[in-house]
Scaffold this active site. Sequence first.
Site, PDB file in Angstrom:
ATOM      1  N   HIS A 180       0.847  -1.187   0.000  1.00 12.13           N
ATOM      2  CA  HIS A 180       0.000   0.000   0.000  1.00 12.13           C
ATOM      3  C   HIS A 180       0.885   1.240   0.000  1.00 12.13           C
ATOM      4  O   HIS A 180       1.851   1.312   0.764  1.00 12.13           O
ATOM      5  CB  HIS A 180      -0.913   0.007   1.228  1.00 12.13           C
ATOM      6  CG  HIS A 180      -2.069   0.945   1.121  1.00 12.13           C
ATOM      7  ND1 HIS A 180      -1.916   2.316   1.176  1.00 12.13           N
ATOM      8  CD2 HIS A 180      -3.394   0.719   0.955  1.00 12.13           C
ATOM      9  CE1 HIS A 180      -3.103   2.889   1.051  1.00 12.13           C
ATOM     10  NE2 HIS A 180      -4.016   1.939   0.919  1.00 12.13           N
ATOM     11  N   ARG A 230      -6.267   9.965  -0.620  1.00  9.25           N
ATOM     12  CA  ARG A 230      -5.951  10.371  -1.987  1.00  9.25           C
ATOM     13  C   ARG A 230      -7.216  10.437  -2.840  1.00  9.25           C
ATOM     14  O   ARG A 230      -7.331  11.283  -3.723  1.00  9.25           O
ATOM     15  CB  ARG A 230      -4.938   9.401  -2.592  1.00  9.25           C
ATOM     16  CG  ARG A 230      -3.543   9.587  -2.008  1.00  9.25           C
ATOM     17  CD  ARG A 230      -2.567   8.516  -2.500  1.00  9.25           C
ATOM     18  NE  ARG A 230      -2.878   7.221  -1.948  1.00  9.25           N
ATOM     19  CZ  ARG A 230      -3.071   6.119  -2.666  1.00  9.25           C
ATOM     20  NH1 ARG A 230      -3.010   6.172  -3.985  1.00  9.25           N
ATOM     21  NH2 ARG A 230      -3.344   4.972  -2.075  1.00  9.25           N
TER      22      ARG A 230
END
Length: 659
Positions: free
Chosen positions: A257, A273
Site C-alpha cells: 500500500h 488520496r
Amino acid sequence: MKVVYTDVLVIGGGLAGLRLAIAARRRGHDAIIVSLVPAKRSHSKAAQGGMQASLGNVIKGQGDNEDVHFEDTVRGSDWGADQEVVRMFVNTAPKAVRELAAWGVPWSRVRKGDREVVINGQKVTITERDAAHGLVAQRDFGGTKKWRTCYVADGTGHAMITAVADRAIAESIPVHERTEALALIHDAGRCHGAVVRDLVSGELTAYVAKATAIATGGAGRLYQVTTNAVICEGIGHALALETGVAALGNMEAVQFHPTGIFPAGILVTEGCRGDGGLLKDADGHRFMPDYEPEKKELASRDVVSRRMEEHIRKGKGVKSRFGDHLWLDITLLGEHHIRHNLREVHEICHYFLGVDPTKEMISVRPAQHYTMGGVRTGHTGESPTLKGLFAAGEASCWDMHGFNRLGGNSVAETVVAGMIVGEFIADFCERAENNTNIPTRLIEEILHREEAKIDALIDGRGTENAAAIMAEMQNIMSAKVGIFRTGKVLEEAVHGLQQLLLRSRNIGLRYKARAANPELVTAYRVQKMLKLALCIAYGALQRTESRGAHFREDFPRRNDAEWLKRTLATWKSGTDTLPSLSYEHLHVMRMELPPGWRGYGAKDHIDHPATPRRVAEIAKLKKDHHGGDRFMLQKILMPYEHLLPERFRGRNERIDERL
C-alpha cells in the site's frame, strides 16, 4: 478425545467467515466459527476507505455499471484475474451494499445540491442530483474510471463487521473465540474438518464437518513492515498447503500500500488520496504527475508504490533517523472534512505520529498490505483438489484480483464471496453423497499427530529461538522479496528461508506450559509461516516477468506469451524445503476483455499468441450487435450468469438505469 460435529466449519471470524456462516445457516445448516479473536475484533474492522459497488449514485459516478467495474478490475489485475469470477463479483456487489444497509450499516449518504470537493489538487464545486438525495454515496479510489467506493466516513470496516457480527448473533451462529485450527482433517481427497486448539486451555478438539471453509484473512506478518494486524500470519493458507493436496495460487503476488504511516506502517486509507490528498517529496514537490500524468495519485496501488520507491531512489525522499520517506498532504481538504470523513486518519496521526493532519503533512512510505494469493478455488469457492474444502476473502485465490487488487475491492470481496460461496457450501451440504462419513480411527490419528507435534516442542531439547527465526524471516522478506525483485536477490531469499525452515525444526521452548503459552504459539506458527514465505519467494524467482505487484527489475516487461498463467504451489512432504510449483493457464479465447495495455507507463508488454485473434473476434461480435442491449452483448462475449447462485442473478437498478 473431544469431537464436535457440525454441518459447516468456518475457520476465521472476519467479514468473509461470518457471511459464509450466515448463508449456510439461512439454508438450514448448522455452522460453527472458530476464531483467534472475538469476531468484532477481526482485522476486517481495520478497513477504512470503503467498498466498491457500481451504484452510480453520485454525479461523478454517473454512467457507472457492472461493465465499467469489470473492466477496471481486470485491468487492475494486470490480466491475472479469472474474468468469470470478476463478472460474478461486480454483479453481486450492489446487492451486497443494499443488504448491508438493511442490516444496519450507516453508509454515508448523498446530499442534493452543490458541494465542494478536491480534484487534482483544485477545489471544485459539483452538484448532486435531486434524485440521488439520501442514496448511498461513493468516493474516488485508485484505478477506477468512476467514483464507486461506498463508505462510512473512514470507518467502513468497523461499521460492516459490527452489523454482520450482529446478524450472525441473530442467526444463533456460535463463534468459538480464542481458538486456532492447527491442521485440516482429510483423507482420500476429502476434507472432513480440522483439529483446533484452545489458546487459553491448550486443549485440542476435532471439529468434524461436511464442509470446511477457510476465511482467515491475509499473511502480512510474513513481512517486517505491514499494515496487517498481528493475527494476519497466513495460518489459513498454511492449513491448506500442509495437506499436500490443496494448492495455493499466485502467492508471489503481494501488494504494498502506498500510504503506510512511516515508520510504523499503520494504514492511512486510500480515501485520503481519493478525496484529493497529494503525495509530495522532500522539496514539497507533487511528483506523481511526473510519472503518471493521467491518473497521478490515483493510479493502481502497485504503480503508485513503485513510483514512490523510484522517487526515493532518486534522492528525493525526506531524511529521518528511521530512513527515507515521502509526504502525504491532506491539509487542502480542510479541517471539517478531515475530522468528519477521515476521523480515524486524524486519530492515527495524532497518536502514532504526534502530528495534526489538518495542519501538517503525514510521513508515509509503502508497506506490505494485501496477499492476492491464497487457497486456490474454482468459482464456487471449493478447492478443485480437496473436496469439501472452501475458501473466501483474502485467504482465497478465487481469483478476483489477479496480480493487483484495486482499493475497495477487498472489503467488497469479503461479503460478496461470503454471499456467493456460502450458497455453494449450502448446496454442497444438501447433497446426500457429502454426508459426514469418517472413521473415528482417522480422527484419532490426526488428533494424536498434532498432540505429538506440540509435545515435541514442549519436551524437546531444541536450541533455536522461535521469535528470532520469525524476525529473520521478516527481515528477508522485506529486504529481498519486496516491491522490486531480481533473480539474484530472490535466490538469496529462497536459500535464507530454507535455512530458517531447517532451523525451525530444532526450536526449543523456555516456557513449557501446555495451556496459555505465547512462546509455544510462535513456535508452531513460524514453521507454517516459513513455508508460505518460500511459496512467495520461490514463485517470484520462477516468474521471469513483471505483472501487477510482482515487479522483476531484470524482467521488467509483462510477458503474456510465456506467463499468462496462475502459479500453483503445493507442499508434498513434511521434510521438503521447497514447494512444488505447477501452472494453470488462463484461456485468452474465453476472455471478455483480452490482454492489453493497462494504461500506465509505456506500452511494453509481450502479447499472447491468441490475443490478436480474440481481439478481432470480439470486435466482430460488437459490430454485429451494434446498438443492441449491453446485457445481451455481454452474454455473447462471455456468459457467466449461469455460474451465480440463482438468487443473485437479477439485474441492478440505478438512477439512470431503471428496471
